[in-house]
Write an enzyme that holds these catalytic residues in place. Structure first.
Site, PDB file in Angstrom:
ATOM      1  N   ASP A  45      38.857  32.668  50.256  1.00  0.00           N
ATOM      2  CA  ASP A  45      37.898  33.704  50.321  1.00  0.00           C
ATOM      3  C   ASP A  45      36.427  33.468  49.704  1.00  0.00           C
ATOM      4  O   ASP A  45      35.569  33.880  49.900  1.00  0.00           O
ATOM      5  CB  ASP A  45      38.516  35.177  49.536  1.00  0.00           C
ATOM      6  CG  ASP A  45      39.569  35.694  50.382  1.00  0.00           C
ATOM      7  OD1 ASP A  45      39.627  35.515  51.581  1.00  0.00           O
ATOM      8  OD2 ASP A  45      40.592  36.370  49.812  1.00  0.00           O
ATOM      9  N   GLY A  46      36.561  32.641  48.485  1.00  0.00           N
ATOM     10  CA  GLY A  46      35.303  32.294  47.810  1.00  0.00           C
ATOM     11  C   GLY A  46      34.445  31.517  48.912  1.00  0.00           C
ATOM     12  O   GLY A  46      33.237  31.666  48.784  1.00  0.00           O
ATOM     13  N   ARG A 147      28.816  53.137  27.627  1.00  0.00           N
ATOM     14  CA  ARG A 147      28.819  52.184  26.674  1.00  0.00           C
ATOM     15  C   ARG A 147      30.121  51.234  26.899  1.00  0.00           C
ATOM     16  O   ARG A 147      31.001  51.920  27.093  1.00  0.00           O
ATOM     17  CB  ARG A 147      28.625  52.717  25.301  1.00  0.00           C
ATOM     18  CG  ARG A 147      27.276  53.261  25.187  1.00  0.00           C
ATOM     19  CD  ARG A 147      27.519  53.953  23.516  1.00  0.00           C
ATOM     20  NE  ARG A 147      26.305  54.426  23.162  1.00  0.00           N
ATOM     21  CZ  ARG A 147      25.780  55.612  23.411  1.00  0.00           C
ATOM     22  NH1 ARG A 147      26.613  56.332  24.157  1.00  0.00           N
ATOM     23  NH2 ARG A 147      24.578  56.112  22.966  1.00  0.00           N
ATOM     24  N   ASP A 149      31.583  47.190  28.067  1.00  0.00           N
ATOM     25  CA  ASP A 149      31.304  45.688  28.381  1.00  0.00           C
ATOM     26  C   ASP A 149      30.400  45.759  29.797  1.00  0.00           C
ATOM     27  O   ASP A 149      29.586  44.646  29.942  1.00  0.00           O
ATOM     28  CB  ASP A 149      32.738  45.005  28.553  1.00  0.00           C
ATOM     29  CG  ASP A 149      33.383  44.576  27.430  1.00  0.00           C
ATOM     30  OD1 ASP A 149      32.720  44.632  26.540  1.00  0.00           O
ATOM     31  OD2 ASP A 149      34.388  43.612  27.677  1.00  0.00           O
ATOM     32  N   THR A 160      39.909  44.377  46.596  1.00  0.00           N
ATOM     33  CA  THR A 160      41.268  43.866  45.949  1.00  0.00           C
ATOM     34  C   THR A 160      40.796  42.736  45.109  1.00  0.00           C
ATOM     35  O   THR A 160      41.872  41.916  44.733  1.00  0.00           O
ATOM     36  CB  THR A 160      42.013  43.297  47.434  1.00  0.00           C
ATOM     37  OG1 THR A 160      40.835  42.641  48.385  1.00  0.00           O
ATOM     38  CG2 THR A 160      42.699  44.497  48.113  1.00  0.00           C
ATOM     39  N   ASN A 163      37.333  44.129  41.411  1.00  0.00           N
ATOM     40  CA  ASN A 163      37.590  45.708  41.191  1.00  0.00           C
ATOM     41  C   ASN A 163      38.986  45.866  40.709  1.00  0.00           C
ATOM     42  O   ASN A 163      39.206  46.612  39.732  1.00  0.00           O
ATOM     43  CB  ASN A 163      37.261  46.494  42.476  1.00  0.00           C
ATOM     44  CG  ASN A 163      37.665  47.598  42.416  1.00  0.00           C
ATOM     45  OD1 ASN A 163      36.956  48.700  41.950  1.00  0.00           O
ATOM     46  ND2 ASN A 163      38.581  47.917  43.330  1.00  0.00           N
ATOM     47  N   ALA A 184      36.104  48.013  30.011  1.00  0.00           N
ATOM     48  CA  ALA A 184      36.189  48.358  28.698  1.00  0.00           C
ATOM     49  C   ALA A 184      35.065  49.320  28.336  1.00  0.00           C
ATOM     50  O   ALA A 184      34.266  49.026  27.136  1.00  0.00           O
ATOM     51  CB  ALA A 184      36.115  47.086  27.722  1.00  0.00           C
TER      52      ALA A 184
HETATM   53  P1  NAP Z   1      37.574  32.594  42.091  1.00  0.00           P
HETATM   54  O1  NAP Z   1      37.537  32.463  40.504  1.00  0.00           O
HETATM   55  O2  NAP Z   1      38.332  31.440  42.967  1.00  0.00           O
HETATM   56  O3  NAP Z   1      38.124  33.906  42.645  1.00  0.00           O
HETATM   57  C1  NAP Z   1      39.008  34.590  42.005  1.00  0.00           C
HETATM   58  C2  NAP Z   1      40.086  34.756  43.102  1.00  0.00           C
HETATM   59  O4  NAP Z   1      39.865  36.151  43.912  1.00  0.00           O
HETATM   60  C3  NAP Z   1      40.585  33.948  44.096  1.00  0.00           C
HETATM   61  O5  NAP Z   1      41.720  33.981  43.985  1.00  0.00           O
HETATM   62  C4  NAP Z   1      39.861  34.488  45.232  1.00  0.00           C
HETATM   63  O6  NAP Z   1      40.449  33.883  46.625  1.00  0.00           O
HETATM   64  C5  NAP Z   1      39.954  35.753  45.293  1.00  0.00           C
HETATM   65  N1  NAP Z   1      39.155  36.654  46.024  1.00  0.00           N
HETATM   66  C6  NAP Z   1      37.925  36.496  46.349  1.00  0.00           C
HETATM   67  N2  NAP Z   1      37.499  37.693  47.287  1.00  0.00           N
HETATM   68  C7  NAP Z   1      38.614  38.451  47.316  1.00  0.00           C
HETATM   69  C8  NAP Z   1      38.849  39.639  47.933  1.00  0.00           C
HETATM   70  N3  NAP Z   1      38.012  40.113  48.885  1.00  0.00           N
HETATM   71  N4  NAP Z   1      40.387  40.296  47.948  1.00  0.00           N
HETATM   72  C9  NAP Z   1      41.223  39.632  47.247  1.00  0.00           C
HETATM   73  N5  NAP Z   1      40.868  38.535  46.590  1.00  0.00           N
HETATM   74  C10 NAP Z   1      39.865  37.706  46.480  1.00  0.00           C
HETATM   75  O7  NAP Z   1      36.131  32.582  42.447  1.00  0.00           O
HETATM   76  P2  NAP Z   1      35.407  32.797  44.123  1.00  0.00           P
HETATM   77  O8  NAP Z   1      36.434  32.103  44.887  1.00  0.00           O
HETATM   78  O9  NAP Z   1      34.118  32.379  44.011  1.00  0.00           O
HETATM   79  O10 NAP Z   1      35.292  34.301  44.465  1.00  0.00           O
HETATM   80  C11 NAP Z   1      34.396  34.955  43.796  1.00  0.00           C
HETATM   81  C12 NAP Z   1      35.082  36.481  43.506  1.00  0.00           C
HETATM   82  O11 NAP Z   1      36.072  36.251  42.459  1.00  0.00           O
HETATM   83  C13 NAP Z   1      34.050  37.546  43.111  1.00  0.00           C
HETATM   84  O12 NAP Z   1      33.372  38.154  44.032  1.00  0.00           O
HETATM   85  C14 NAP Z   1      35.039  38.292  42.288  1.00  0.00           C
HETATM   86  O13 NAP Z   1      35.498  39.495  43.150  1.00  0.00           O
HETATM   87  C15 NAP Z   1      36.137  37.460  41.965  1.00  0.00           C
HETATM   88  N6  NAP Z   1      36.282  37.465  40.290  1.00  0.00           N
HETATM   89  C16 NAP Z   1      37.348  38.228  39.973  1.00  0.00           C
HETATM   90  C17 NAP Z   1      37.465  38.158  38.458  1.00  0.00           C
HETATM   91  C18 NAP Z   1      38.569  38.813  37.823  1.00  0.00           C
HETATM   92  O14 NAP Z   1      39.399  39.263  38.458  1.00  0.00           O
HETATM   93  N7  NAP Z   1      38.507  38.860  36.648  1.00  0.00           N
HETATM   94  C19 NAP Z   1      36.446  37.454  37.673  1.00  0.00           C
HETATM   95  C20 NAP Z   1      35.462  37.077  38.280  1.00  0.00           C
HETATM   96  C21 NAP Z   1      35.344  36.877  39.838  1.00  0.00           C
HETATM   97  P3  NAP Z   1      40.307  32.436  46.898  1.00  0.00           P
HETATM   98  O15 NAP Z   1      41.172  31.672  46.180  1.00  0.00           O
HETATM   99  O16 NAP Z   1      40.886  32.395  48.370  1.00  0.00           O
HETATM  100  O17 NAP Z   1      39.061  31.772  46.924  1.00  0.00           O
HETATM  101 MN    MN Z   2      38.056  30.683  45.132  1.00  0.00          MN
END
Ligand code: NAP
Ligand code: MN
Length: 268
Positions: A45-46, A147, A149, A160, A163, A184
């Site tokens: 997805d990334g 107020r 994080d 998904t 969020n 938070a």
């Molecule tokens: P990553 O750290 O590899 O992504 C975190 C996980 O989110 C991966 O398993 C990714 O899938 C999955 N993901 C991405 N878009 C999704 C969606 N629309 N629905 C369900 N899962 C999804 O970083 P990345 O691959 O660059 O993805 C960036 C996204 O990571 C950001 O847009 C944000 O949504 C998410 N993220 C989440 C957190 C958290 O949950 N605490 C923190 C920072 C970012 P893949 O392994 O297939 O890439």
């Molecule tokens: Mn990823």
């Protein structure tokens, strides 16, 4: 129909790219990375988020297709052993597509400049140095003083992702709108926020006004915006974007089945 491939850096995705390019050549389907009508993303997805970011100025012409090399993805329908089936679907393409809402972000800075962004998953605003303080306006009316994080503003298909991790609800991607969820938040006798996520409708405008000494940092999908010392964010405006993302829909993958397969277990 001109096709481009956008891949993650892995050997596997490079190998698949070569295979698909060979398949396209055999079927005389033109390959064009500059002005494609269909973009095949190979990775997770990334990777699709990066493909979207790369082609976001050409959304009216482009449809996306995702092939996943890792675990099941939300934006990726095809598996790596289905290269042949994908080429067959491209040959039979009738322009079928499904569209999903995007998030429009307008960021204002202390030097008077502003910048526009568009998110497929979400935009976050976070402060890691101190408590983030901002006034939250809904349709130009003050709603609360936040107020905590930070805040996460997500699209329906992004619901998904980040969020969900911060306690937001999963949105049916057929709903046109966006979601605000808290990270938070400080809640006590003195400070008060709603304390639950909000789902806004198609016409809503959400504005965040940051304090003058704000050190908050903005993200848009995979990108974290570097601001440096000279200017800081003063105001952010969020709304449903005019543009939508279109996926070439060659097969139907039920959204709720995918949610179940990803988070609970079972077949997609
Ligand atoms: P990553 O750290 O590899 O992504 C975190 C996980 O989110 C991966 O398993 C990714 O899938 C999955 N993901 C991405 N878009 C999704 C969606 N629309 N629905 C369900 N899962 C999804 O970083 P990345 O691959 O660059 O993805 C960036 C996204 O990571 C950001 O847009 C944000 O949504 C998410 N993220 C989440 C957190 C958290 O949950 N605490 C923190 C920072 C970012 P893949 O392994 O297939 O890439
Ligand atoms: Mn990823």
């Amino acid at each position: 129909m001109k096709v481009a491939i956008y891949n993650s850096g892995t050997q596997e995705s490079k190998r698949l790219k070569r295979m698909i390019i060979q398949g396209l050549a055999k079927e005389k389907i033109p390959y064009d990375e500059e002005q494609p009508e269909l973009v095949i993303s190979i990775g997770g997805d990334g990777t699709l988020l990066s493909a979207f970011n790369h082609y976001e100025d050409q959304l009216d012409r482009i449809r996306f297709v995702g092939m996943h090399t890792g675990h099941l993805g939300f934006y990726t329908d095809w598996r790596t052993f289905e290269v042949f089936d994908l080429i067959e679907s491209l040959k039979a393409d009738t322009g079928q597509s499904v569209s999903y809402p995007l998030l429009d972000i307008d960021a204002k800075y202390s030097d008077g400049t502003h910048q526009k962004f568009i998110a497929l998953n979400e935009s976050t605003i976070k402060d890691t140095l101190k408590t983030m303080v901002c006034d939250v306006y809904v349709n130009a009316e003050l709603f609360e003083r936040f107020r905590g994080d930070g805040l996460c503003i997500s699209t329906p298909t992004g619901s998904t992702a980040y969020n969900k991790s911060v306690g937001g609800a999963i949105m049916d991607p057929k709903i046109i709108g966006f979601q605000l969820s808290e990270m938070a938040s400080l809640n006590n006798r003195v400070f008060r926020t709603l304390g639950s996520p909000i789902i806004f409708g198609a016409d809503a405008v959400l504005t965040l006004r940051l304090d003058d000494d704000s050190t908050a940092v903005l993200s848009c999908d995979r990108t974290q915006l570097e601001l440096g010392q000279v200017r800081h964010l003063t105001e952010l405006t969020y709304s449903v974007a005019k543009q939508q993302i279109r996926f070439a829909k060659y097969r139907h993958t039920d959204f709720w089945r995918r949610v179940k397969a990803s988070f609970i277990g079972g077949e997609a």
